[in-house]
Design a protein around this motif. Sequence first.
Motif, short mmCIF file in Angstrom:
data_model
loop_
_atom_site.label_atom_id
_atom_site.label_comp_id
_atom_site.label_asym_id
_atom_site.label_seq_id
_atom_site.Cartn_x
_atom_site.Cartn_y
_atom_site.Cartn_z
N THR A 179 -5.54 8.83 -4.37
CA THR A 179 -5.19 8.54 -2.98
C THR A 179 -6.45 8.43 -2.13
OG1 THR A 179 -3.12 9.77 -3.27
CG2 THR A 179 -3.83 9.31 -1.01
N CYS A 233 0.84 -1.20 0.00
CA CYS A 233 0.00 0.00 0.00
C CYS A 233 0.87 1.25 0.00
CB CYS A 233 -0.91 -0.01 1.22
SG CYS A 233 -1.93 1.47 1.42
N ILE A 246 -4.52 3.74 7.49
CA ILE A 246 -5.18 2.53 6.99
C ILE A 246 -4.95 1.37 7.95
CG2 ILE A 246 -5.04 0.77 5.17
CD1 ILE A 246 -4.68 3.12 3.19
N VAL A 277 -0.87 8.15 5.43
CA VAL A 277 -2.09 7.48 4.97
C VAL A 277 -2.00 5.98 5.24
CG1 VAL A 277 -3.52 6.93 2.96
CG2 VAL A 277 -2.60 9.24 3.24
N THR A 278 -0.83 5.41 5.03
CA THR A 278 -0.66 3.97 5.29
C THR A 278 -0.81 3.68 6.77
OG1 THR A 278 0.89 3.90 3.42
CG2 THR A 278 0.84 2.00 4.88
N ARG A 300 -10.34 1.09 1.42
CA ARG A 300 -9.86 0.35 2.59
C ARG A 300 -10.82 0.53 3.78
NH1 ARG A 300 -4.89 -2.70 2.68
NH2 ARG A 300 -3.83 -2.22 0.70
N LEU A 333 -7.88 5.11 0.01
CA LEU A 333 -8.20 5.16 1.43
C LEU A 333 -9.67 4.80 1.66
CD1 LEU A 333 -7.67 5.83 4.40
CD2 LEU A 333 -8.00 8.26 3.82
N GLY A 335 -8.97 11.37 6.04
CA GLY A 335 -7.93 11.62 5.07
C GLY A 335 -8.07 13.05 4.59
N MET A 385 -2.89 13.88 2.89
CA MET A 385 -2.75 13.01 1.71
C MET A 385 -1.93 13.61 0.57
SD MET A 385 -6.61 11.42 1.33
CE MET A 385 -7.34 12.98 0.82
#
Length: 413
Positions: free
Chosen positions: A41, A24, A117, A113-114, A48, A45, A138, A83
């Motif tokens: 992006t 990711c 998630i 962002v990862t 997910r 998100l 986000g 983001m």
Amino acid sequence: MTSPAARTALDLTADLPVPDLEDCYRDLHRHPELSLREHRTAGRLAERLRTAGYETAEGVGGTGVVGVLRNGDGPAVLLRADMDALPVAEETGLPYASEVPGVMHACGHDLHVTWLIGAAGALAAGRDAWSGTLLVVGQPAEETGEGARAMVEDGLYERFPRPDALLAQHAVPGPAGLYAHRPGLILSASTDMDIVVHGRGGHGSRPEATVDPVVTAAYLVTRLQTVVSRETAPRDSAVLTVGRIEAGTRANIIPSTARVSLNLRTQSAELRDRMIAAVRRIAAGECLAAGCPREPEVTVAADFPVTVNDDAVGRRVAAAHGEVFGAASVFDPGPAMGSEDFPHLAADGIPYGYWFVTSTPADVWAAAPGTELMEKSTAVPSNHSPRFAPDLSTLVPGVRALVSGALAHVPVN
């Protein structure tokens, strides 16, 4: 003896899908998007979050994403990740380097962002262990200072539950594995200013028939350096940087205008106002001295507020991180001159906590000259550098930091 929140955070993040999170992150890094253009992006998100069971909305404040997980009685906590990427040409040489010419995740927002998630997934999967409401945001356009305010103006707290606490973290240089917490002021205000100097253009062979705005702009740039050195008390931290000067089209043409763009960094509204007034006064004075045909145009552009952590929220998160990662991993870096628009999410005084996660790869850190933390930090690629490349070893700890921060604010079963 660790607290129930710390133990639960360790349990919920014990079996994170590390290969999936790494994939990711690499995908986001390959496909950076500039402020308010974070469509791909945001879509990644949102996908997910829906998969994890969140009520999910897109397009909030432009390209913002909001996920809501209602999990019984208890406080509402908001976790935020920015983001957007930067107009920087990547020079890391990574196998997953940016595929977008001239655009790069040079500030770590792909990592943010990862982390978000991973934390959203872990907290959803472990919802039996805690109660309350979780909001996952986000945010677009942090780099331009537009995104947080746009989301609030688009009804963030009318359309979704109003949180009792806001939490966010940011990747910074430093040996991977440290968590920088600062009570009160942690980030400075940032103010961009533009100055247009009006001269009288003409031929380069006849300067006496012109009023040269380039010479005036050069004097202006030099004189502006005295705003900090001679008009600001040594006890007050401030920075004035001229980041752009533009004028002319050819070597033998004296142009009619010159543009100077600068950035102020301050830690109080009073000092900011004094510095803005000084810039206006100096610009007017230099143009008057040069005989410019009209006064300069001085405008205030992007503006970021100071970031001041709530004491109670900050203490809870720092204590949780001390239990989860060890007391030695948590330190106070002092206030930084960097800036954030995260405080705009704190509409009407919602308390918040903001901290840093060090992310420099071990080999890069070891090779950096110096012995002290701050000395070495200035020698490694930093945020906004074309060589900024956080260590993937920070993926799991970064997720764990968000999870433990959230659990420190809700009842844990």
